[in-house]
Design an enzyme around this catalytic site. Structure first.
Site, PDB file in Angstrom:
ATOM      1  N   GLU A  91      48.896  18.937  68.353  1.00 22.41           N
ATOM      2  CA  GLU A  91      50.326  18.560  68.205  1.00 22.41           C
ATOM      3  C   GLU A  91      50.428  17.019  67.755  1.00 22.41           C
ATOM      4  OE1 GLU A  91      52.367  19.073  71.949  1.00 22.41           O
ATOM      5  OE2 GLU A  91      51.942  21.226  72.027  1.00 22.41           O
ATOM      6  N   HIS A  96      57.507  20.666  71.188  1.00 22.90           N
ATOM      7  CA  HIS A  96      57.122  20.329  72.660  1.00 22.90           C
ATOM      8  C   HIS A  96      58.364  19.748  73.604  1.00 22.90           C
ATOM      9  CE1 HIS A  96      53.558  19.859  75.613  1.00 22.90           C
ATOM     10  NE2 HIS A  96      54.775  20.173  76.386  1.00 22.90           N
TER      11      HIS A  96
END
Ligand code: NAI
Length: 413
Positions: free
Chosen positions: A267, A290
């Site tokens: 990420e 997220h």
């Protein structure tokens, strides 16, 4: 006589935009608070940790052995989220540094997002919306389904999974779940005897398991093949739980009708950084950065929860809610009234045979009168909190420091 470490000298560093409520609570205790937006690169992180007594992180800031080793004054770590895999818990444990988190501050937020995605994917809403933005009016019922009466397979029936279960049943879904542990089914949900049995009957599968060796790529090519054609897969848990290349292949082939993914193996570290994934560009796939637990309500609840635990550890020595050291719950004051307030001594030690008798003899040989003692141990570490006569705290400290198994000891007040 020793007095407690002045609260004003306690420095907390909060990374990654922890909600104001966390800083406010720490400041209201008189602690100094430094706030850092985002997660800094390694060299900056080391510099910021050097004089920190308390550190607050969210999911991005990695506190591995090297970072923890450089944080010589560290008393405790707060993970202002649910997951704690960003911290090397074992290194922290062996250094007598409790790590706290907020196990259910954002549970409901993740559950709500999951439910919304089940409906949106079943109706292909994001695909239709993208077409509308491109000027295309595609009025059609093709591939659109109600969720009522369909089967939801929940993998991991913990805090989030069980909340999803309750909400899904309220929408008329049939819920079956799989968990490595026996769980009390809520409502009319049933526990599946195996993961395969769940996969064979689910129209929608959602994972709510932690990142661990047993959950790495829990869903991959073989598992997707066991799902019914047209099934939907949702991962709002941790990035490595689903094999994304296999997910892409299953979606492109039409075997899966769509999916929602909030977490990824890699990420971006901060807002604005480019996002790369094999899932980009697929129709009827919802990608979110997220944000499963990222609501104002959740951030505030988490901030209060974790900051409260840090304050309680600093002020009282309580480790209740710590994920890596034995949990000791303590009253604010061990005695009241006429008797002079005792001094409180904290002692983390290696939990090996004979260490307790060493502690007792060290205290006895220093002539320390112990007014009360709370001890909890796990397989490797013990944590004892001693309330001693005010005149005896220095002697207690000296005695405890002389024990080979001592990890860390200090006088709290
Ligand atoms: P939890 O610990 O309450 O529940 C996890 C459940 O998974 C437990 O019941 C456990 O027995 C089960 N489990 C563990 N290994 C398993 C396996 N191999 N197969 C089947 N079941 C297994 O955790 P909670 O609060 O429900 O959170 C789940 C995960 O969601 C967290 O670990 C975290 O990674 C993720 N999460 C993601 C967020 C986001 O923003 N997307 C926010 C919050 C949590």
């Amino acid at each position: 006589m020793r007095t407690s470490f002045p609260k004003g000298k306690i420095k907390a560093v909060l990374f990654e935009g922890v909600h104001d409520a966390g800083a406010e609570l720490l400041e209201s205790e008189g602690f100094g608070v430094e706030r850092v937006a985002g997660s800094p690169p390694a060299d900056e992180l080391v510099a910021l940790l050097a004089d920190a007594h308390l550190v607050g992180v969210r999911s991005k800031t990695q506190l591995r052995g090297a970072q923890l080793a450089g944080a010589g004054r560290l008393l405790a770590v707060g993970c202002f989220c649910i997951g704690t895999d960003q911290v090397d818990l074992e290194v922290a444990r062996q250094s007598g540094v409790p790590v706290f988190n907020s196990p259910f501050g954002n549970t409901r937020s993740v559950a709500e997002l999951t439910i919304a995605e089940i409906v949106m994917l079943s109706r292909r809403v994001f695909e239709k919306s993208a077409m509308m933005h491109a000027g295309v009016w595609d009025k059609s019922a093709l591939g659109a389904r109600e969720v009522r009466g369909r089967t939801l397979g929940i993998i991991g029936y913990g805090h989030i999974g069980s909340q999803v279960s309750v909400l899904a049943e309220a929408l008329g879904m049939r819920v079956v779940f799989h968990d490595v542990a026996p769980k009390l089914p809520l409502g009319n949900a049933t526990q599946s005897e195996s993961l395969d049995a769940l996969l064979a009957q689910a129209d929608v599968v959602t994972v709510h398991v932690p990142a661990s060796a047993s959950t790495a790529e829990l869903l991959g090519e073989a598992e997707f093949a066991k799902l019914r054609r047209g099934a939907i897969v949702i991962n709002n848990a941790r990035g490595n739980v689903v094999d994304l290349a296999a997910a892409r292949a299953a979606i492109e082939s039409g075997h899966l009708s769509g999916g929602a993914f909030d977490v990824f193996p890699q990420e971006p570290r901060s807002r604005g950084e480019a996002f790369e994934s094999e899932l980009r560009g697929l129709a009827n796939v919802i990608l979110t950065p997220h944000i499963g637990g990222s609501t104002l309500e959740a951030q505030e609840a988490i901030a209060r929860d974790v900051a409260g635990k840090l304050v309680k550890f600093v002020n009282v020595g309580s480790t209740t809610g710590a994920v890596n050291v034995p949990q000791v719950e303590l009253p604010v004051q061990a005695s009241a009234g006429e008797i002079e307030r005792p001094h409180r001594v904290l002692h983390f030690h290696k939990n090996v045979p004979g260490v307790l008798s060493k502690i007792n003899s060290a205290l006895a040989s220093e002539g320390v009168n112990v007014r009360s003692q709370s001890l909890q141990t796990d397989s490797e570490v013990g944590y004892v909190v001693l309330d001693v006569d005010p005149s005896a705290s220095e002697a207690a400290l000296a005695g405890l420091r002389s024990i080979e198994e001592t990890i860390r000891t200090r006088v709290l007040w």
